[in-house]
Design a protein around this motif. Structure first.
Motif, PDB file in Angstrom:
ATOM      1  N   UNK A 195       0.726  -1.232  -0.021  1.00  0.00           N
ATOM      2  CA  UNK A 195      -0.007  -0.013  -0.018  1.00  0.00           C
ATOM      3  C   UNK A 195       0.963   1.290  -0.152  1.00  0.00           C
ATOM      4  N   UNK A 196       0.016   2.261  -0.426  1.00  0.00           N
ATOM      5  CA  UNK A 196       0.915   3.843  -0.257  1.00  0.00           C
ATOM      6  C   UNK A 196       0.889   3.910   1.034  1.00  0.00           C
ATOM      7  N   UNK A 197       2.013   4.376   1.781  1.00  0.00           N
ATOM      8  CA  UNK A 197       1.937   4.560   3.037  1.00  0.00           C
ATOM      9  C   UNK A 197       2.238   6.163   3.207  1.00  0.00           C
ATOM     10  N   UNK A 198       2.490   6.478   4.787  1.00  0.00           N
ATOM     11  CA  UNK A 198       2.391   7.788   4.936  1.00  0.00           C
ATOM     12  C   UNK A 198       3.831   8.270   4.589  1.00  0.00           C
ATOM     13  N   UNK A 199       5.004   7.530   4.549  1.00  0.00           N
ATOM     14  CA  UNK A 199       6.088   8.170   3.949  1.00  0.00           C
ATOM     15  C   UNK A 199       5.937   8.542   2.495  1.00  0.00           C
ATOM     16  N   UNK A 200       5.333   7.709   1.734  1.00  0.00           N
ATOM     17  CA  UNK A 200       5.063   8.216   0.323  1.00  0.00           C
ATOM     18  C   UNK A 200       4.282   9.724   0.623  1.00  0.00           C
ATOM     19  N   UNK A 201       3.441   9.719   1.065  1.00  0.00           N
ATOM     20  CA  UNK A 201       2.451  11.045   1.183  1.00  0.00           C
ATOM     21  C   UNK A 201       3.454  12.068   1.520  1.00  0.00           C
ATOM     22  N   UNK A 202       4.198  11.888   2.450  1.00  0.00           N
ATOM     23  CA  UNK A 202       5.096  12.926   2.910  1.00  0.00           C
ATOM     24  C   UNK A 202       6.124  13.304   1.906  1.00  0.00           C
ATOM     25  N   UNK A 203       6.551  12.246   0.960  1.00  0.00           N
ATOM     26  CA  UNK A 203       7.283  12.612  -0.014  1.00  0.00           C
ATOM     27  C   UNK A 203       6.779  13.364  -1.216  1.00  0.00           C
TER      28      UNK A 203
END
Ligand SMILES: Cc1ncc(COP(=O)(O)O)c(C=O)c1O
Length: 378
Positions: A195-203
């Motif tokens: 899954x897309x995770x919070x680190x992806x969103x932060x990036x």
């Protein structure tokens, strides 16, 4: 402004003509595995080869970022640095002196996207000694040398996708030898997250913010000033220890990274980087105090940066910043026990004198030409 790294937002989102990293790598390698970072890929590649009944060592070049030996330490292996020549080739007398019956592997490094000078000799020394050859290709995921993808020459190879592409993380482990493949067991950090995770969103948020700051210089200036003041006020160092940085990158490749990497066009990226490399070379030609690390750009090589040597790296970096080139730095941050040891004097000198200039796929050659016009240097 020329930024130090490629941006997620500049023509990075998937297009109508997917090409992608996996089919590209698959053309050259049979057994490869995705990871979040090159260091963790290295750990998993070596884990099955370690003989836990004795204290084994791995020979690595002294000219190496401090964190790269962390996976060796985690596996109970002794990292043993060998000296390098000013050409970046191993100092073979020093290397052979340090090799013994407990040497599990010898590491070569393809610096800045180029095959390490002396690679063939290193390969034959490792073969004669009956130890593994680790092909550290962190810098050159897309470099092909006479039909061979860099990273696939050693028994084990690694490459860091995130250093070349605007993705939050991503690396590849190559198992190029049957004995490595047969003993390889993926850890929980192998593969791609579901899954897309919070680190992806932060990036993504960071990339949007970066893009905004790049197009709004006054705001950028205030933010930089604010961050500089915050750093000055803080007692804690800006970067953690090598071990802390290694731990922080313990993640499988993220879903976002895999999605973005599935759409890149390796040929186009390589061509653009090669063009930028050549433009920098032309722009800097004639400055006697700047010495290019590589005299030529062989076919198939995808440069990670343009490395140049100078006696006064600090002043050169300041001048580049003045004319709008961001993210230029000396490379690498060496391990403390390399810096303290006069036997590694060449590596220490290189780490103070080699400056890496951005050639990434979002640098505009026209901007490089105008930088050349504005530069005031001896
Ligand atoms: C030569 C070299 N090897 C290995 C690595 C480790 O790669 P990663 O940062 O993906 O763990 C680096 C990272 O800077 C590197 O420069």
């Amino acid at each position: 402004m020329i930024s130090g790294t490629p941006s997620l937002l500049v023509a990075s989102l998937p297009t109508q003509q997917p090409t992608g990293i996996e089919p590209f790598v698959g053309r050259y390698a049979d057994d490869f595995h995705f990871y979040g970072s090159g260091k963790v890929a290295l750990r998993d590649g070596l884990a099955g080869l370690v003989d836990a009944t004795r204290q084994q060592n791995v020979l690595v070049p002294a000219y190496l970022p401090d964190g790269v030996v962390e996976p060796l330490r985690e596996l109970g292996l002794e990292p043993r640095y060998y000296a390098v020549e000013p050409t970046l080739a191993p100092d073979f007398v020093d290397l052979e002196r340090r090799l013994d019956d407990d040497t599990l592997a010898v590491m070569s490094v393809n610096y800045f996207g180029f095959p390490q000078p002396g690679l063939a000799e290193l390969e034959s020394i490792a073969a004669d000694a009956g130890c593994y050859h680790i092909d550290d290709n962190a810098h050159a995921p897309l470099s092909v040398d006479h039909g061979t993808l860099l990273g696939t020459r050693g028994d084990i190879g690694i490459t860091s996708l995130w250093k070349l592409l605007p993705i939050p993380n991503g690396a590849v482990l190559y198992c190029n030898d049957d004995s490595v493949s047969n003993r390889y067991e993926p850890s929980s950090l192998a593969g791609i997250r579901g899954n897309v995770d919070t680190a992806d969103c932060r990036y993504i948020l960071k990339s949007v913010l970066q893009e905004f700051l790049d197009t709004a210089p006054p705001v950028r200036h205030s933010v930089d000033a604010l961050l500089a003041r915050r750093r000055d006020d803080s007692d804690t160092p800006a970067v953690g220890t090598p071990a802390e940085r290694y731990e922080a990158w313990k993640t499988p490749m993220s879903k976002l990274a895999a999605y973005l990497a599935s759409d890149i066009d390796p040929t186009e990226i390589r061509q653009t980087r090669r063009e930028n490399f050549r433009t920098w070379r032309r722009v800097l030609d004639g400055y006697d105090s700047l010495e290019p690390v590589f005299g030529s750009l062989p076919d198939g090589i995808c440069p990670q940066a343009l490395p140049v040597r100078t006696d006064d790296a600090r002043a050169f970096i300041a001048e580049l910043e003045r004319v709008g080139v961001d993210g230029v730095h000396t490379w690498p941050r060496l391990a403390g026990n390399v810096l303290d040891n006069p036997e590694y004097g060449t590596a220490t000198r290189l780490s103070r004198e080699i400056v890496t200039l951005p050639v990434h796929q979002h640098v505009d050659p026209a901007e490089l030409e105008s930088v050349g016009g504005a530069l005031r240097w001896e």
